[in-house]
Design an enzyme around this catalytic site. Structure first.
Site, PDB file in Angstrom:
ATOM      1  N   ASN A  11      -1.176  25.425  20.058  1.00 50.45           N
ATOM      2  CA  ASN A  11      -2.191  24.220  19.318  1.00 50.45           C
ATOM      3  C   ASN A  11      -2.261  23.291  20.565  1.00 50.45           C
ATOM      4  OD1 ASN A  11      -3.442  22.180  18.318  1.00 50.45           O
ATOM      5  ND2 ASN A  11      -1.519  21.571  16.856  1.00 50.45           N
ATOM      6  N   TRP A  12      -3.133  23.136  21.445  1.00 53.32           N
ATOM      7  CA  TRP A  12      -2.994  22.278  22.532  1.00 53.32           C
ATOM      8  C   TRP A  12      -3.435  20.662  22.174  1.00 53.32           C
ATOM      9  CZ3 TRP A  12      -5.913  25.736  26.840  1.00 53.32           C
ATOM     10  CH2 TRP A  12      -5.118  26.726  27.155  1.00 53.32           C
ATOM     11  N   LYS A  13      -3.917  20.515  21.031  1.00 57.08           N
ATOM     12  CA  LYS A  13      -4.141  19.101  20.710  1.00 57.08           C
ATOM     13  C   LYS A  13      -4.874  18.508  21.505  1.00 57.08           C
ATOM     14  CE  LYS A  13       0.257  19.416  18.503  1.00 57.08           C
ATOM     15  NZ  LYS A  13       1.446  18.553  17.905  1.00 57.08           N
ATOM     16  N   HIS A  98      -3.759  20.281   9.833  1.00 60.55           N
ATOM     17  CA  HIS A  98      -2.897  19.856  10.562  1.00 60.55           C
ATOM     18  C   HIS A  98      -2.214  18.724  10.026  1.00 60.55           C
ATOM     19  CE1 HIS A  98      -0.083  18.850  13.841  1.00 60.55           C
ATOM     20  NE2 HIS A  98      -0.142  20.131  14.345  1.00 60.55           N
ATOM     21  N   GLU A 100      -1.138  16.119  11.638  1.00 63.65           N
ATOM     22  CA  GLU A 100      -1.797  14.846  12.727  1.00 63.65           C
ATOM     23  C   GLU A 100      -2.964  14.359  12.162  1.00 63.65           C
ATOM     24  OE1 GLU A 100      -1.162  16.503  16.528  1.00 63.65           O
ATOM     25  OE2 GLU A 100       1.124  16.447  16.025  1.00 63.65           O
ATOM     26  N   GLU A 170       4.520  23.765   8.658  1.00 60.98           N
ATOM     27  CA  GLU A 170       5.018  22.935   9.858  1.00 60.98           C
ATOM     28  C   GLU A 170       5.673  21.747   9.041  1.00 60.98           C
ATOM     29  OE1 GLU A 170       2.574  23.654  13.778  1.00 60.98           O
ATOM     30  OE2 GLU A 170       1.357  22.285  12.672  1.00 60.98           O
ATOM     31  N   GLY A 176       7.120  18.175  17.240  1.00 61.34           N
ATOM     32  CA  GLY A 176       7.225  17.341  18.729  1.00 61.34           C
ATOM     33  C   GLY A 176       8.349  16.501  18.636  1.00 61.34           C
ATOM     34  N   SER A 216       8.390  22.462  17.004  1.00 63.01           N
ATOM     35  CA  SER A 216       9.295  22.585  17.998  1.00 63.01           C
ATOM     36  C   SER A 216       9.887  24.098  18.305  1.00 63.01           C
ATOM     37  CB  SER A 216      10.515  21.908  17.895  1.00 63.01           C
ATOM     38  OG  SER A 216      10.230  20.439  17.890  1.00 63.01           O
ATOM     39  N   GLY A 237       3.086  23.762  19.803  1.00 62.18           N
ATOM     40  CA  GLY A 237       2.436  22.603  20.205  1.00 62.18           C
ATOM     41  C   GLY A 237       3.021  22.414  21.872  1.00 62.18           C
ATOM     42  N   GLY A 238       3.996  21.586  22.111  1.00 66.87           N
ATOM     43  CA  GLY A 238       4.303  21.346  23.241  1.00 66.87           C
ATOM     44  C   GLY A 238       4.439  22.450  24.246  1.00 66.87           C
TER      45      GLY A 238
HETATM   46  P1  PGA Z   1       5.366  21.242  18.533  1.00 70.22           P
HETATM   47  O1  PGA Z   1       3.898  21.002  17.895  1.00 70.22           O
HETATM   48  O2  PGA Z   1       5.428  22.584  18.922  1.00 70.22           O
HETATM   49  O3  PGA Z   1       5.187  20.379  19.788  1.00 70.22           O
HETATM   50  O4  PGA Z   1       6.398  20.831  17.698  1.00 70.22           O
HETATM   51  C1  PGA Z   1       3.511  22.166  16.833  1.00 70.22           C
HETATM   52  C2  PGA Z   1       2.241  21.769  16.120  1.00 70.22           C
HETATM   53  O5  PGA Z   1       2.150  20.433  15.934  1.00 70.22           O
HETATM   54  O6  PGA Z   1       1.405  22.486  15.892  1.00 70.22           O
END
Ligand code: PGA
Length: 254
Positions: A11-13, A98, A100, A170, A176, A216, A237-238
């Site tokens: 997930n590149w956001k 998601h 966010e 999640e 994050g 994470s 994500g990251g």
């Molecule tokens: P993260 O993000 O791996 O940076 O914790 C995961 C996500 O938001 O899908």
């Protein structure tokens, strides 16, 4: 026992422009790994990078996903993108709900439900995200929260098969933050979600739905998480932004 194929999804956001998207995918393809052989690999670039991403992924097993879809096919919805528009670009998946989106953009269980229905209607595989906040976990309401999110998010949605639905658990406190849920904590929720999916569409269906863990995920915690019986992949994500880390996760998951 039905064998579910692991999914590793990036997930590149709001990261990577079109050029960076292409560069990443070219590097991933050059890695020499038989991507897609032992697990499904997916990346979700921003809307403006989708077309370039789809082109760059051609000829590989890498799937390209959007990060949102509106429930109407067209209309006065400034800033939104519809299923037919995503079909035109050629993506196969779409991330929905998601945390966010829920936290910053007013996404609710109801809008999540409408978006999942739109995805199904346009033959896009929804990657349906849910998870509790730290306050909810500390208050002991994790199961109640994820059940509500699952039941209301799916509601009257009718994916034609279990392969056409991906759920991503999640925990918001793990996104994050570098704080991963322990394999036990994650497995407990995943098993619970599978039981709830069985209530929704029967045991057979539930046994075939992939439930990803997100929060994470890194190369060094992937193996332990993926070895849990109900964890069928990761939404990353990251660590999905660097080819080496992403490949490390794919490697460990395979
Ligand atoms: P993260 O993000 O791996 O940076 O914790 C995961 C996500 O938001 O899908």
């Amino acid at each position: 026992m039905f064998q579910r194929k692991i999914v590793i999804a990036g997930n590149w956001k709001m990261h990577k422009n079109a050029a960076e998207t292409v560069a990443f995918l070219e590097e991933l393809k050059k890695s020499g790994r038989d991507l897609g052989a032992s697990c499904e690999v997916m990346v979700a670039p921003t809307f403006t990078s989708l077309e370039a991403g789809v082109k760059a992924a051609k000829g590989s097993n890498i799937c390209v996903s959007a990060q949102n879809v509106h429930w109407e096919d067209k209309g006065a919805f400034t800033g939104e993108i519809s299923g037919p528009m995503l079909n035109e670009v050629g993506v196969t998946h779409v991330i929905i709900g998601h945390s966010e989106r829920r936290q910053y953009f007013g996404e609710t269980d109801l809008t999540v439900n409408k978006r999942i229905k739109a995805a199904i209607r346009h033959n896009l595989i929804p990657v349906f995200c849910l998870g509790e906040t730290l306050e909810e976990r500390e208050a002991g309401s994790t199961f109640q929260v994820v059940k509500r999110q699952l039941v209301e998010g799916l509601g009257d949605c009718a994916p034609e098969s279990a392969e056409k639905l991906i759920v991503a658990y999640e925990p918001v406190w793990a996104i994050g933050t570098g704080k991963t849920a322990s394999p036990e904590q994650a497995q407990e929720v995943h098993a619970f979600l599978r039981l709830e999916l069985a209530e929704y569409r029967g045991v057979d269906f539930a046994n075939k739905v992939r439930i990803l863990y997100g929060g994470s995920v890194k190369p060094d915690n992937t193996r332990e998480l993926m070895s849990c019986p109900d964890i069928d992949g990761g939404l990353v994500g990251g660590a999905s932004l660097k080819v080496d880390d992403f490949l490390g996760i794919i490697e460990q998951a395979s």
